[in-house]
Enzyme design. Sequence first.
Site, mmCIF file in Angstrom:
data_model
loop_
_atom_site.group_PDB
_atom_site.id
_atom_site.type_symbol
_atom_site.label_atom_id
_atom_site.label_comp_id
_atom_site.label_asym_id
_atom_site.label_seq_id
_atom_site.Cartn_x
_atom_site.Cartn_y
_atom_site.Cartn_z
ATOM 1 N N GLY A 31 -10.240 -2.291 3.014
ATOM 2 C CA GLY A 31 -10.949 -1.787 4.178
ATOM 3 C C GLY A 31 -11.453 -2.942 5.024
ATOM 4 O O GLY A 31 -11.267 -4.110 4.678
ATOM 5 N N HIS A 62 0.840 -1.197 0.000
ATOM 6 C CA HIS A 62 0.000 0.000 0.000
ATOM 7 C C HIS A 62 0.877 1.250 0.000
ATOM 8 O O HIS A 62 1.762 1.393 0.844
ATOM 9 C CB HIS A 62 -0.912 0.021 1.226
ATOM 10 C CG HIS A 62 -1.994 -1.013 1.188
ATOM 11 N ND1 HIS A 62 -3.273 -0.737 0.742
ATOM 12 C CD2 HIS A 62 -1.994 -2.330 1.536
ATOM 13 C CE1 HIS A 62 -4.018 -1.836 0.830
ATOM 14 N NE2 HIS A 62 -3.255 -2.822 1.303
ATOM 15 N N GLU A 111 -8.760 -11.958 5.248
ATOM 16 C CA GLU A 111 -7.797 -11.376 6.188
ATOM 17 C C GLU A 111 -8.470 -11.189 7.546
ATOM 18 O O GLU A 111 -8.127 -11.842 8.519
ATOM 19 C CB GLU A 111 -7.277 -10.037 5.664
ATOM 20 C CG GLU A 111 -6.293 -9.354 6.621
ATOM 21 C CD GLU A 111 -5.956 -7.927 6.205
ATOM 22 O OE1 GLU A 111 -4.956 -7.407 6.727
ATOM 23 O OE2 GLU A 111 -6.697 -7.329 5.398
#
Length: 363
Positions: A176, A21, A206
């Site tokens: 998110g 990221h 996740e």
Amino acid sequence: MDDRPTLDDIRRAPKVLLHDHLDGGVRPRTIVELAEESGYAGLPETDARELRAWFEAASDSGSLERYLETFSHTVGVMQSADALARVAYECAEDLAADGIVYAEVRYAPELHTGTGMPLEQVVEAVLDGFARGGRDHGIRVGALLTAMRHQARSKEIAELAVRYRDAGVVGFDIAGAEAGYPPTRHLDAFEYLQRENAHFTIHAGEGFGLPSIWQAIQWCGADRLGHGVRIIDDIEAGGDEPRLGRLANYVRDKRIPLEMCPTSNIQTGAAKSIEEHPIGLLRELHFRVTVNTDNRLMSGTSLSAEFAKLVGAFGYGWDDLQWFTVNAMKSAFAPFDERLELINEVLKPGFAQRRQSTSRPLA
């Protein structure tokens, strides 16, 4: 001969990164300087070294939601074209310094419009930074445009990804908190991408379990799974041979890539430790496993450091690290001929050279 690579050895090997990221890998000194330039007053520390320590400590809570809160500060200073271009350039420079030859770095354009920048300007600034950094440091960096799963702009971001796919955007992603925000909420975006022959990955498995993975694959058609660590819930490891459930079998049979991020998975509670991380069993079972960083600042890591931790936990040698690396290049959203060229002309020769130069007699 001792085949176990050291951290320094691994840094010199050519590597491929698929899950990183942009706002999770900003240099602390850059955050401090951009905060001063922009007037952002929310930083918990204004000394770069102390700020780095704060990010790493705040990311060790074991909660994905708490982990995600740290991004308010990095995103907070990335609200101008100049700031975005600088962060993107430095990202390419840092990845190249770690021996990475190809990377896909993701970010959410909608998070960088706080000062009124249009989405197109956000994308162009990041692409400019990646292109200049790539030329200067000998790395190719492709952008993945991310939509936030708790917002309703995924179709708009998907259209943006398609619009810029010939300029350096290689694919699309949603990210998110997973719980309560299933990927099926964004079906219109994924159906559009499929019609446009565009690549996409989905954060799944996740912070939430098998239903998230199942929806990402069977409803949304994901090319890859961001993390996918919870696929282990569909594998019964007791007995002589592990038994795979239907979803795990499907993921393995279809060679769906898993973008594993070991250190981050421990920080967010998706795994208990490196030694207990499902990556060990998944590698044994020949899933299409790749190794990634997720957020280099928050996790205090690099791709070389992730590999070194796996070497320590599972006794991996050069053959294992090459296997992970070739998996990543096979799974990249780059054109086939480019992937093949990198595998045959850069990765395999590079690993052969590292094997030859680092073989050490056992004590």
